[in-house]
Enzyme design. Structure first.
Site, PDB file in Angstrom:
ATOM      1  N   GLU A 178      -5.894  -4.912  10.435  1.00 20.92           N
ATOM      2  CA  GLU A 178      -4.915  -3.863  10.652  1.00 20.92           C
ATOM      3  C   GLU A 178      -5.239  -3.106  11.939  1.00 20.92           C
ATOM      4  O   GLU A 178      -6.057  -2.162  11.921  1.00 20.92           O
ATOM      5  CB  GLU A 178      -4.921  -2.872   9.481  1.00 20.92           C
ATOM      6  CG  GLU A 178      -4.497  -3.474   8.170  1.00 20.92           C
ATOM      7  CD  GLU A 178      -3.831  -2.423   7.280  1.00 20.92           C
ATOM      8  OE1 GLU A 178      -2.696  -2.651   6.864  1.00 20.92           O
ATOM      9  OE2 GLU A 178      -4.439  -1.371   7.048  1.00 20.92           O
ATOM     10  N   SER A 219       2.927  -1.965  10.420  1.00 16.20           N
ATOM     11  CA  SER A 219       4.363  -2.002  10.704  1.00 16.20           C
ATOM     12  C   SER A 219       5.022  -3.345  10.394  1.00 16.20           C
ATOM     13  O   SER A 219       5.929  -3.786  11.102  1.00 16.20           O
ATOM     14  CB  SER A 219       4.631  -1.583  12.154  1.00 16.20           C
ATOM     15  OG  SER A 219       4.223  -0.237  12.362  1.00 16.20           O
ATOM     16  N   ASN A 260       0.866  -1.182   0.000  1.00 17.57           N
ATOM     17  CA  ASN A 260       0.000   0.000   0.000  1.00 17.57           C
ATOM     18  C   ASN A 260       0.903   1.234   0.000  1.00 17.57           C
ATOM     19  O   ASN A 260       1.456   1.595   1.028  1.00 17.57           O
ATOM     20  CB  ASN A 260      -0.899  -0.031   1.254  1.00 17.57           C
ATOM     21  CG  ASN A 260      -1.743   1.213   1.393  1.00 17.57           C
ATOM     22  OD1 ASN A 260      -1.829   2.033   0.477  1.00 17.57           O
ATOM     23  ND2 ASN A 260      -2.380   1.357   2.551  1.00 17.57           N
ATOM     24  N   GLU A 296      -7.207   4.814   7.552  1.00 16.80           N
ATOM     25  CA  GLU A 296      -6.951   6.233   7.256  1.00 16.80           C
ATOM     26  C   GLU A 296      -8.146   6.855   6.534  1.00 16.80           C
ATOM     27  O   GLU A 296      -8.446   8.034   6.723  1.00 16.80           O
ATOM     28  CB  GLU A 296      -5.650   6.372   6.450  1.00 16.80           C
ATOM     29  CG  GLU A 296      -4.440   6.136   7.336  1.00 16.80           C
ATOM     30  CD  GLU A 296      -3.202   5.609   6.628  1.00 16.80           C
ATOM     31  OE1 GLU A 296      -3.146   5.633   5.397  1.00 16.80           O
ATOM     32  OE2 GLU A 296      -2.282   5.170   7.346  1.00 16.80           O
ATOM     33  N   HIS A 310      -9.700   1.201   4.513  1.00 13.48           N
ATOM     34  CA  HIS A 310      -8.463   1.427   5.282  1.00 13.48           C
ATOM     35  C   HIS A 310      -8.760   2.410   6.421  1.00 13.48           C
ATOM     36  O   HIS A 310      -9.554   3.337   6.259  1.00 13.48           O
ATOM     37  CB  HIS A 310      -7.374   1.987   4.360  1.00 13.48           C
ATOM     38  CG  HIS A 310      -6.034   1.988   5.008  1.00 13.48           C
ATOM     39  ND1 HIS A 310      -5.665   2.937   5.927  1.00 13.48           N
ATOM     40  CD2 HIS A 310      -4.992   1.134   4.908  1.00 13.48           C
ATOM     41  CE1 HIS A 310      -4.434   2.667   6.354  1.00 13.48           C
ATOM     42  NE2 HIS A 310      -4.004   1.570   5.752  1.00 13.48           N
ATOM     43  N   LYS A 324       0.126   4.246  -0.373  1.00 13.79           N
ATOM     44  CA  LYS A 324      -0.542   5.451   0.157  1.00 13.79           C
ATOM     45  C   LYS A 324      -0.272   6.635  -0.779  1.00 13.79           C
ATOM     46  O   LYS A 324      -0.205   6.431  -1.989  1.00 13.79           O
ATOM     47  CB  LYS A 324      -0.095   5.702   1.593  1.00 13.79           C
ATOM     48  CG  LYS A 324      -0.300   4.452   2.465  1.00 13.79           C
ATOM     49  CD  LYS A 324      -0.178   4.680   3.934  1.00 13.79           C
ATOM     50  CE  LYS A 324      -0.400   3.365   4.653  1.00 13.79           C
ATOM     51  NZ  LYS A 324      -0.331   3.495   6.108  1.00 13.79           N
ATOM     52  N   GLY A 337       1.921   2.374  10.802  1.00 12.04           N
ATOM     53  CA  GLY A 337       2.855   3.485  10.679  1.00 12.04           C
ATOM     54  C   GLY A 337       3.531   3.893  11.969  1.00 12.04           C
ATOM     55  O   GLY A 337       4.153   4.951  12.047  1.00 12.04           O
TER      56      GLY A 337
HETATM   57  P1  PGA Z   1       2.503   0.401   7.679  1.00 17.61           P
HETATM   58  O1  PGA Z   1       1.069   0.609   6.985  1.00 17.61           O
HETATM   59  O2  PGA Z   1       3.058  -0.895   7.147  1.00 17.61           O
HETATM   60  O3  PGA Z   1       3.307   1.596   7.245  1.00 17.61           O
HETATM   61  O4  PGA Z   1       2.274   0.348   9.150  1.00 17.61           O
HETATM   62  C1  PGA Z   1       0.202  -0.466   6.796  1.00 17.61           C
HETATM   63  C2  PGA Z   1      -1.080   0.014   6.188  1.00 17.61           C
HETATM   64  O5  PGA Z   1      -1.536   1.111   6.520  1.00 17.61           O
HETATM   65  O6  PGA Z   1      -1.669  -0.681   5.352  1.00 17.61           O
END
Ligand code: PGA
Length: 251
Positions: A166, A209, A8, A96, A94, A10, A172
């Site tokens: 998640e 992460s 992903n 976010e 997601h 982003k 993140g």
């Molecule tokens: P990350 O993000 O691996 O940077 O923690 C995962 C995600 O948001 O899908």
């Protein structure tokens, strides 16, 4: 089960860096085979760029789509448009987007239903906040998210999706869930899906992460079928190492 590793991106990368990353992955052999499916999810403006490279073994997904096929929806992109440009997957729900665009489970379910009918395989994200975990609500939160999504998408639709667990506190932050923490939620999700009449063994990915360092221990768990990777998917070496760990961990 075959493993699935999704990158992903982003809101990151540009035309040149996107091309370079995907070419490096291909050169490193970080591609789909019998053991692992590899998918990258660039931002909208880079989907065509990556598709034009025509790299076999690296499937393309988008990070969102609208729940309608077309119409007066300024700024939106439909599943049909994504299929036309070469996408096979779409990430939906997601955290976010739940946070910033106020997407709820009902909308996510409607998007999943439309996306699947249009020829995309949805990667549906669920997961609890830190506060919910600390209050002991993790299992009830993910079950409620699933119930609401299934209610609007139908069980038949969800059976054809990929689910990504998640935990919001792990995204993140560098604080990945431990393999034990992730596995117990995956078992809960698996059992709940079965109780909802979804008997198919759909892929359950962990996200939050994931790195080249912790991927192998996560993939060693029986109910973790791959990963949704954010930050580490932007570096060819790291993402290739995660894909290799998935290959070695495939069952
Ligand atoms: P990350 O993000 O691996 O940077 O923690 C995962 C995600 O948001 O899908």
């Amino acid at each position: 089960m075959k493993m699935t590793v999704v990158g992903n991106w982003k809101m990151n990368l540009a035309q040149n860096s996107a091309r370079e990353l995907v070419r490096s992955l291909a050169q490193a052999g970080a591609k789909s085979d019998n053991a692992v499916d590899v998918i990258v999810c660039p931002p909208y403006t880079l989907l065509g760029t990556v598709a034009d490279l025509q790299i076999e073994g690296i499937a393309i997904g988008a990070q969102n789509c609208h729940h309608a096929a077309k119409g007066a929806f300024t700024g939106e992109i439909s599943a049909e448009m994504l299929v036309e440009i070469g996408c096979r997957y779409v990430i939906l729900g997601h955290s976010e987007r739940r946070r910033d665009q106020h997407e709820d489970n009902d909308l996510i379910g409607r998007k999943a239903h439309h996306a699947l009918q249009s020829g995309l395989r949805p990667i549906v994200c669920i997961g609890e906040s830190l506060e919910q975990r600390q209050n002991g609500q993790t299992f009830s939160v993910v079950k409620e998210q699933l119930d609401k999504i299934i209610n609007s998408a139908t069980a038949e639709c969800i059976a054809s999706c990929v689910i990504a667990y998640e935990p919001i506190w792990a995204i993140g932050t560098g604080l990945a869930a431990s393999a034990e923490q992730a596995e117990e939620v995956h078992v809960c999700i698996r059992e709940h899906l079965t109780s909802c009449g979804i008997a198919e063994a759909l892929p359950l990915l962990y996200g939050g992460s994931v790195t080249a360092g912790n991927a192998a221990s996560l993939f060693a768990c029986n109910n973790i079928d791959g990963a949704l990777v954010g930050g580490a998917s932007l570096t060819a070496d790291d993402f290739a190492a995660i894909i290799q760990a998935a290959r070695e961990g495939s069952r």
